[in-house]
Design a protein around this motif. Structure first.
Motif, PDB file in Angstrom:
ATOM      1  N   VAL A  14       0.841  -1.144   0.196  1.00 19.99           N
ATOM      2  CA  VAL A  14      -0.060   0.044  -0.029  1.00 19.99           C
ATOM      3  C   VAL A  14       0.951   1.211  -0.017  1.00 19.99           C
ATOM      4  CG1 VAL A  14      -1.680   1.343   1.136  1.00 19.99           C
ATOM      5  CG2 VAL A  14      -1.832  -1.294   1.375  1.00 19.99           C
ATOM      6  N   PRO A  15       0.787   2.209  -0.976  1.00 17.47           N
ATOM      7  CA  PRO A  15       1.730   3.419  -1.051  1.00 17.47           C
ATOM      8  C   PRO A  15       1.085   4.174   0.153  1.00 17.47           C
ATOM      9  CG  PRO A  15       0.063   3.459  -2.775  1.00 17.47           C
ATOM     10  CD  PRO A  15      -0.133   2.180  -2.319  1.00 17.47           C
ATOM     11  N   GLU A  16       2.197   4.888   0.574  1.00 17.87           N
ATOM     12  CA  GLU A  16       1.950   5.830   1.926  1.00 17.87           C
ATOM     13  C   GLU A  16       0.635   6.820   1.506  1.00 17.87           C
ATOM     14  OE1 GLU A  16       2.240   7.401   5.736  1.00 17.87           O
ATOM     15  OE2 GLU A  16       3.138   5.677   4.606  1.00 17.87           O
ATOM     16  N   ASP A  17       0.371   7.182   0.541  1.00 18.72           N
ATOM     17  CA  ASP A  17      -0.684   8.495   0.297  1.00 18.72           C
ATOM     18  C   ASP A  17      -2.001   7.718   0.414  1.00 18.72           C
ATOM     19  OD1 ASP A  17      -0.107   7.055  -2.243  1.00 18.72           O
ATOM     20  OD2 ASP A  17      -0.236   8.894  -3.243  1.00 18.72           O
ATOM     21  N   LEU A  18      -2.199   6.334  -0.319  1.00 24.90           N
ATOM     22  CA  LEU A  18      -3.385   5.613   0.038  1.00 24.90           C
ATOM     23  C   LEU A  18      -3.656   5.116   1.377  1.00 24.90           C
ATOM     24  CD1 LEU A  18      -5.940   4.145  -1.057  1.00 24.90           C
ATOM     25  CD2 LEU A  18      -4.338   2.340  -1.995  1.00 24.90           C
ATOM     26  N   ARG A  19      -2.371   4.788   2.012  1.00 22.40           N
ATOM     27  CA  ARG A  19      -2.511   4.294   3.113  1.00 22.40           C
ATOM     28  C   ARG A  19      -3.070   5.200   4.302  1.00 22.40           C
ATOM     29  NH1 ARG A  19      -0.242   4.549   8.103  1.00 22.40           N
ATOM     30  NH2 ARG A  19       0.985   6.128   7.603  1.00 22.40           N
ATOM     31  N   GLN A  20      -2.711   6.570   4.240  1.00 18.88           N
ATOM     32  CA  GLN A  20      -3.077   7.608   4.998  1.00 18.88           C
ATOM     33  C   GLN A  20      -4.516   8.023   4.883  1.00 18.88           C
ATOM     34  OE1 GLN A  20      -0.789  11.130   4.066  1.00 18.88           O
ATOM     35  NE2 GLN A  20       1.246  10.216   5.140  1.00 18.88           N
ATOM     36  N   VAL A  21      -5.121   7.665   3.618  1.00 17.46           N
ATOM     37  CA  VAL A  21      -6.361   7.986   3.505  1.00 17.46           C
ATOM     38  C   VAL A  21      -7.230   6.985   4.086  1.00 17.46           C
ATOM     39  CG1 VAL A  21      -8.234   7.957   1.769  1.00 17.46           C
ATOM     40  CG2 VAL A  21      -6.318   9.485   1.215  1.00 17.46           C
ATOM     41  N   LEU A  22      -6.849   5.737   3.907  1.00 14.90           N
ATOM     42  CA  LEU A  22      -7.540   4.391   4.639  1.00 14.90           C
ATOM     43  C   LEU A  22      -7.548   4.621   6.158  1.00 14.90           C
ATOM     44  CD1 LEU A  22      -6.433   1.744   1.819  1.00 14.90           C
ATOM     45  CD2 LEU A  22      -8.698   2.523   2.354  1.00 14.90           C
ATOM     46  N   VAL A  23      -6.361   4.962   6.713  1.00 15.85           N
ATOM     47  CA  VAL A  23      -6.209   4.810   8.225  1.00 15.85           C
ATOM     48  C   VAL A  23      -6.919   5.939   8.647  1.00 15.85           C
ATOM     49  CG1 VAL A  23      -4.469   5.149   9.772  1.00 15.85           C
ATOM     50  CG2 VAL A  23      -3.854   3.525   8.062  1.00 15.85           C
ATOM     51  N   GLY A  24      -7.250   7.100   7.882  1.00 17.00           N
ATOM     52  CA  GLY A  24      -7.981   8.186   8.288  1.00 17.00           C
ATOM     53  C   GLY A  24      -9.271   8.036   8.431  1.00 17.00           C
ATOM     54  N   ASP A  25     -10.155   6.897   7.593  1.00 15.30           N
ATOM     55  CA  ASP A  25     -11.310   6.578   7.645  1.00 15.30           C
ATOM     56  C   ASP A  25     -11.449   5.150   8.144  1.00 15.30           C
ATOM     57  OD1 ASP A  25     -14.024   5.926   6.459  1.00 15.30           O
ATOM     58  OD2 ASP A  25     -13.704   7.422   5.181  1.00 15.30           O
ATOM     59  N   GLU A  26     -12.281   5.081   9.552  1.00  9.83           N
ATOM     60  CA  GLU A  26     -12.351   3.754   9.810  1.00  9.83           C
ATOM     61  C   GLU A  26     -13.310   2.753   8.929  1.00  9.83           C
ATOM     62  OE1 GLU A  26     -13.558   3.403  14.031  1.00  9.83           O
ATOM     63  OE2 GLU A  26     -12.488   5.208  14.436  1.00  9.83           O
ATOM     64  N   ALA A  27     -14.351   3.378   8.288  1.00 10.69           N
ATOM     65  CA  ALA A  27     -15.379   2.668   7.491  1.00 10.69           C
ATOM     66  C   ALA A  27     -14.515   2.156   6.249  1.00 10.69           C
ATOM     67  CB  ALA A  27     -16.579   3.405   7.256  1.00 10.69           C
ATOM     68  N   ALA A  28     -13.788   2.812   5.739  1.00  8.32           N
ATOM     69  CA  ALA A  28     -13.090   2.692   4.548  1.00  8.32           C
ATOM     70  C   ALA A  28     -12.005   1.375   4.859  1.00  8.32           C
ATOM     71  CB  ALA A  28     -12.537   3.815   3.814  1.00  8.32           C
ATOM     72  N   LEU A  29     -11.200   1.814   5.969  1.00  8.65           N
ATOM     73  CA  LEU A  29     -10.268   0.954   6.174  1.00  8.65           C
ATOM     74  C   LEU A  29     -10.953  -0.607   6.812  1.00  8.65           C
ATOM     75  CD1 LEU A  29      -7.326   0.184   6.966  1.00  8.65           C
ATOM     76  CD2 LEU A  29      -7.815   1.094   9.269  1.00  8.65           C
ATOM     77  N   ALA A  30     -12.074  -0.589   7.379  1.00 12.53           N
ATOM     78  CA  ALA A  30     -12.881  -1.918   7.619  1.00 12.53           C
ATOM     79  C   ALA A  30     -13.388  -2.535   6.287  1.00 12.53           C
ATOM     80  CB  ALA A  30     -13.827  -1.691   8.463  1.00 12.53           C
ATOM     81  N   LEU A  31     -13.680  -1.905   5.365  1.00 11.29           N
ATOM     82  CA  LEU A  31     -14.071  -2.472   4.036  1.00 11.29           C
ATOM     83  C   LEU A  31     -12.551  -3.089   3.261  1.00 11.29           C
ATOM     84  CD1 LEU A  31     -16.715   0.241   3.062  1.00 11.29           C
ATOM     85  CD2 LEU A  31     -17.171  -2.225   3.603  1.00 11.29           C
ATOM     86  N   TRP A  32     -11.614  -2.043   3.625  1.00 12.27           N
ATOM     87  CA  TRP A  32     -10.363  -2.385   2.683  1.00 12.27           C
ATOM     88  C   TRP A  32      -9.950  -3.880   3.311  1.00 12.27           C
ATOM     89  CZ3 TRP A  32      -7.301  -0.933  -1.207  1.00 12.27           C
ATOM     90  CH2 TRP A  32      -6.146  -1.099  -1.279  1.00 12.27           C
ATOM     91  N   GLU A  33      -9.939  -3.936   4.665  1.00 16.99           N
ATOM     92  CA  GLU A  33      -9.511  -5.296   5.268  1.00 16.99           C
ATOM     93  C   GLU A  33     -10.435  -6.339   4.895  1.00 16.99           C
ATOM     94  OE1 GLU A  33      -6.768  -5.735   6.748  1.00 16.99           O
ATOM     95  OE2 GLU A  33      -5.991  -3.918   6.742  1.00 16.99           O
ATOM     96  N   ASP A  34     -11.668  -6.229   4.349  1.00 19.18           N
ATOM     97  CA  ASP A  34     -12.667  -7.333   4.195  1.00 19.18           C
ATOM     98  C   ASP A  34     -12.481  -7.810   2.589  1.00 19.18           C
ATOM     99  OD1 ASP A  34     -14.816  -8.577   5.090  1.00 19.18           O
ATOM    100  OD2 ASP A  34     -16.122  -7.674   3.716  1.00 19.18           O
ATOM    101  N   ILE A  35     -11.719  -7.142   1.958  1.00 18.88           N
ATOM    102  CA  ILE A  35     -11.800  -7.476   0.552  1.00 18.88           C
ATOM    103  C   ILE A  35     -10.513  -8.387   0.406  1.00 18.88           C
ATOM    104  CG2 ILE A  35     -12.806  -5.587  -0.501  1.00 18.88           C
ATOM    105  CD1 ILE A  35     -10.224  -4.244  -1.113  1.00 18.88           C
ATOM    106  N   THR A  36     -10.482  -9.070  -0.920  1.00 25.10           N
ATOM    107  CA  THR A  36      -9.234 -10.364  -1.110  1.00 25.10           C
ATOM    108  C   THR A  36      -8.008  -9.312  -1.337  1.00 25.10           C
ATOM    109  OG1 THR A  36      -9.603 -10.328  -3.282  1.00 25.10           O
ATOM    110  CG2 THR A  36     -10.904 -11.691  -1.820  1.00 25.10           C
ATOM    111  N   PRO A  37      -6.945 -10.292  -0.955  1.00 31.75           N
ATOM    112  CA  PRO A  37      -5.499  -9.488  -1.352  1.00 31.75           C
ATOM    113  C   PRO A  37      -5.508  -9.524  -2.668  1.00 31.75           C
ATOM    114  CG  PRO A  37      -5.311 -11.472   0.432  1.00 31.75           C
ATOM    115  CD  PRO A  37      -6.709 -11.535  -0.161  1.00 31.75           C
ATOM    116  N   ILE A  38      -6.208 -10.023  -3.745  1.00 34.06           N
ATOM    117  CA  ILE A  38      -6.075  -9.672  -5.066  1.00 34.06           C
ATOM    118  C   ILE A  38      -6.999  -8.455  -5.336  1.00 34.06           C
ATOM    119  CG2 ILE A  38      -7.059 -10.537  -7.443  1.00 34.06           C
ATOM    120  CD1 ILE A  38      -6.361 -13.489  -6.306  1.00 34.06           C
ATOM    121  N   ALA A  39      -8.144  -8.404  -4.625  1.00 34.54           N
ATOM    122  CA  ALA A  39      -8.956  -7.154  -4.918  1.00 34.54           C
ATOM    123  C   ALA A  39      -7.959  -5.818  -4.459  1.00 34.54           C
ATOM    124  CB  ALA A  39     -10.154  -7.205  -4.280  1.00 34.54           C
ATOM    125  N   ARG A  40      -7.357  -6.093  -3.317  1.00 34.60           N
ATOM    126  CA  ARG A  40      -6.425  -4.850  -2.687  1.00 34.60           C
ATOM    127  C   ARG A  40      -5.332  -4.384  -3.777  1.00 34.60           C
ATOM    128  NH1 ARG A  40      -7.420  -7.367   2.325  1.00 34.60           N
ATOM    129  NH2 ARG A  40      -5.530  -8.628   2.319  1.00 34.60           N
TER     130      ARG A  40
END
Length: 83
Positions: A14-40
């Motif tokens: 995960v590039p730093e700029d995308l990581r920051q956006v995801l970490v800053g949004d709990e709902a988006a981060l939870a959804l990110w963690e719920d998708i497959t590694p291939i989808a990520r």
């Protein structure tokens, strides 16, 4: 669920700029963690495939909004050529 460690893709980290956006949004981060590694991997590659910085920023914003809209992969993109 704020954390600095988030799951990566199959090939891409995960590039730093995308990581920051995801970490800053709990709902988006939870959804990110719920998708497959291939989808990520697809989301990460789609962001990194942007040629212009403004396109990259727009795509990063769309990762968050599209995940929250129920999309599990980027729309209308041929997919990651690195896997």
């Amino acid at each position: 669920m704020h954390t600095d460690t988030i799951s990566a893709g199959v090939v891409h980290d995960v590039p730093e700029d995308l990581r920051q956006v995801l970490v800053g949004d709990e709902a988006a981060l939870a959804l990110w963690e719920d998708i497959t590694p291939i989808a990520r991997n697809e989301w990460i590659c789609w962001v990194e495939d942007a040629k212009k910085l403004e396109t990259r920023h727009r795509r990063i914003a769309r990762v968050r909004t599209d995940l929250k809209a129920g999309k599990r992969r980027p729309c209308c993109w041929p997919g990651c050529a690195h896997r």
